[in-house]
Design an enzyme around this catalytic site. Structure first.
Site, short mmCIF file in Angstrom:
data_model
loop_
_atom_site.label_atom_id
_atom_site.label_comp_id
_atom_site.label_asym_id
_atom_site.label_seq_id
_atom_site.Cartn_x
_atom_site.Cartn_y
_atom_site.Cartn_z
N PHE A 1 41.38 81.10 85.26
CA PHE A 1 40.01 81.58 85.16
C PHE A 1 39.63 82.26 86.46
CE2 PHE A 1 35.51 80.59 86.27
CZ PHE A 1 34.88 81.38 85.32
N LEU B 1 42.31 78.46 89.21
CA LEU B 1 40.90 78.79 89.33
C LEU B 1 40.71 79.73 90.51
CD1 LEU B 1 39.42 75.22 88.78
CD2 LEU B 1 39.54 77.08 87.10
N GLU B 2 40.34 80.97 90.22
CA GLU B 2 40.07 81.97 91.25
C GLU B 2 38.57 82.21 91.25
OE1 GLU B 2 42.61 85.36 90.82
OE2 GLU B 2 44.40 84.14 90.48
N LEU B 3 37.86 81.56 92.20
CA LEU B 3 36.41 81.46 92.13
C LEU B 3 35.76 82.31 93.23
CD1 LEU B 3 36.30 77.65 91.33
CD2 LEU B 3 36.53 79.59 89.77
N SER C 1 47.91 83.41 92.84
CA SER C 1 48.52 84.44 92.01
C SER C 1 49.18 85.48 92.92
CB SER C 1 47.46 85.11 91.12
OG SER C 1 46.45 85.72 91.91
#
Length: 461
Positions: free
Chosen positions: A206, A229-231, A440
């Site tokens: 996400f 989770l890339e927030l 990533s």
């Protein structure tokens, strides 16, 4: 049939409408993805590379149409949207170039009578939930390496940019990839959360807000699998007294205001050594006032409208909170329109801030450039680390050793020297603290999309 309708943030007209999948349609997509995953894992890395290379070529052949879709859906100036197509292709081709080496078995030192190696197996079905602000880049970070690793991918794109998921699915189909290897799916948030807990989904990535990441982490609780989770970010910059002044001003302003500041790694806080402070503010003001708001389809527009309908008000509240606590708004600071159209926010320069202001504590995600003076490297470092978010930080200096000292102590996934708001696909993209977990891109990015399997053969008794 329920439709998702996306408005054009400049004209207010309908940018696109897509049907939302019901439970039956979601089940069909997931079942097809499971079948495609078995086909993908049986293919060689060379075959998977071919699918990805031809996918990129198909996307490039439609670059103008894709860029126009992006501009209509989220307001990015057309030239910047075209640049994103190029950036997507660059990242994809880099991951293709390192796939063979990155996915190769790891052979262990010889041991008489045994064969020992570590195989990198695909996970199966990857659910990718990209963000709207860079709708191609946040998707390609997952889609291409996932396919190269032998997975099938379901792209459930942001409801602000749904057509981008369809572009990826179409391009893989045109590339001759196995049927349903990459599928686009449109559904509401509750359906997305249910899929996170579905046993047919093996991995979730996400890209979005901290709140969204928290919701999905809760939805996946008890599944015992990793979630990427890339927030968000509240990314600081420090301008040291020995910086290359002109280039630093130009790059910091661009790093804060590009894409109307709608970037997780945009510069959000600038700490300037007091010896340069007044001069730096004056130089920034000239550039900030030079941004041209307007139709994102026009070449002269350098600052497009704000994508999300409620966000201009939120930005204005951040500015007013800072002003009420003593900050000085040098330029901009207000919602506006151009020729009666669009939800714009002015390019904004704010000075004399302190850490009590909300603008310095949370991600603004808008065209705001806050600048605060500091008296030393030590003060800058302490203030830069004073955040619950930890995506990127930048140090502007001609002294590599100063940058290295900062890098060793800054609590961020990426530390830059003399650049910002940039992603190099050869380096892993990482968030720490509330900016996420996992990573990533780069050779390490494949580790998130595979699982190790130990091969331990006794060849003779």
């Amino acid at each position: 049939m329920t439709l998702l309708t996306v408005d054009n943030p400049y004209t207010g007209d309908v940018a696109c409408s897509v049907p939302l999948a019901d439970e039956a349609a979601i089940n069909t997509v997931l079942d097809r993805a499971r079948a495609a995953a078995w086909v993908a894992r049986s293919a060689s890395v060379a075959e998977r590379k071919g699918w990805c290379e031809r996918m990129v070529a198909a996307m490039e052949a439609q670059a103008d149409a894709i860029a126009k879709d992006i501009s209509r859906m989220m307001g990015k100036p057309l030239a910047q949207a075209r640049n994103e197509v190029g950036g997507m292709a660059e990242r994809a081709r880099y991951m293709v170039s390192i796939a063979e080496a990155s996915l190769a078995d790891i052979a262990l030192p010889p041991k008489t009578g045994f064969e020992r190696r570590i195989v990198k197996e695909p996970l199966g079905v990857v659910l990718d939930l990209p963000a709207w602000n860079y709708p191609l880049l946040t998707a390609v970070n997952v889609v291409v390496p996932a396919v190269l690793a032998g997975n099938a991918v379901v792209v459930k794109h942001s409801p602000r940019s749904p057509l981008c998921g369809e572009h990826f699915a179409r391009a893989f189909s045109e590339a001759g990839a196995p049927a349903n290897l990459v599928q686009a799916l449109h559904c509401d948030h509750p359906a997305s959360e249910r899929m996170v807990g579905d046993s047919r989904v093996d991995h979730v990535v996400f890209t979005g807000s901290v709140y969204g990441g928290q919701r999905l982490a809760q939805a996946g609780a008890g599944r015992f699998r990793h979630m990427g989770l890339e927030l968000g970010g509240n990314d600081p910059a420090y301008v040291a007294p020995d910086c290359d002044f002109g280039k630093t001003v130009e790059n910091v302003v661009d790093g804060a205001l590009y894409n109307a500041g709608q970037s997780c790694c945009a510069v959000e806080r600038v700490y300037v050594h007091r010896s340069l402070y007044s001069r730096f503010v004056e130089a920034c003001e000239a550039l900030v006032r030079g941004y041209v708001l307007g139709d994102p389809m026009h070449a002269q527009t350098t600052l497009g409208p704000i994508a999300q309908p409620n966000h201009p008000v939120e930005l204005e509240l951040l500015v007013e909170d800072a002003r009420a606590k003593g900050a000085r708004v040098v330029a901009g600071g207000k919602r506006t329109q151009v020729d009666g159209k669009g939800r714009f926010f002015e390019a904004t320069l704010i000075t004399d801030l302190d850490d009590s202001m909300r603008l310095m504590q949370q991600e603004s995600f808008g065209p705001l450039l806050p600048i605060s003076p500091v008296d030393s490297d030590e003060e800058a470092l302490a203030k830069m680390n004073r955040s619950e978010l930890g995506l990127t930080a930048s140090v502007w200096t001609q002294d590599r050793e100063r940058a290295a000292r900062f890098a060793a102590q800054l609590e961020y996934g990426t530390v830059y020297m003399n650049r910002c708001d940039s992603v190099d696909p050869a380096l892993p993209w990482i968030g720490v603290k509330n900016s996420g977990r996992g990573h990533s891109l780069s050779a390490l990015g494949f580790d998130q999309l595979t699982r190790p399997k130990s091969i331990h053969f006794r060849l003779s008794f």
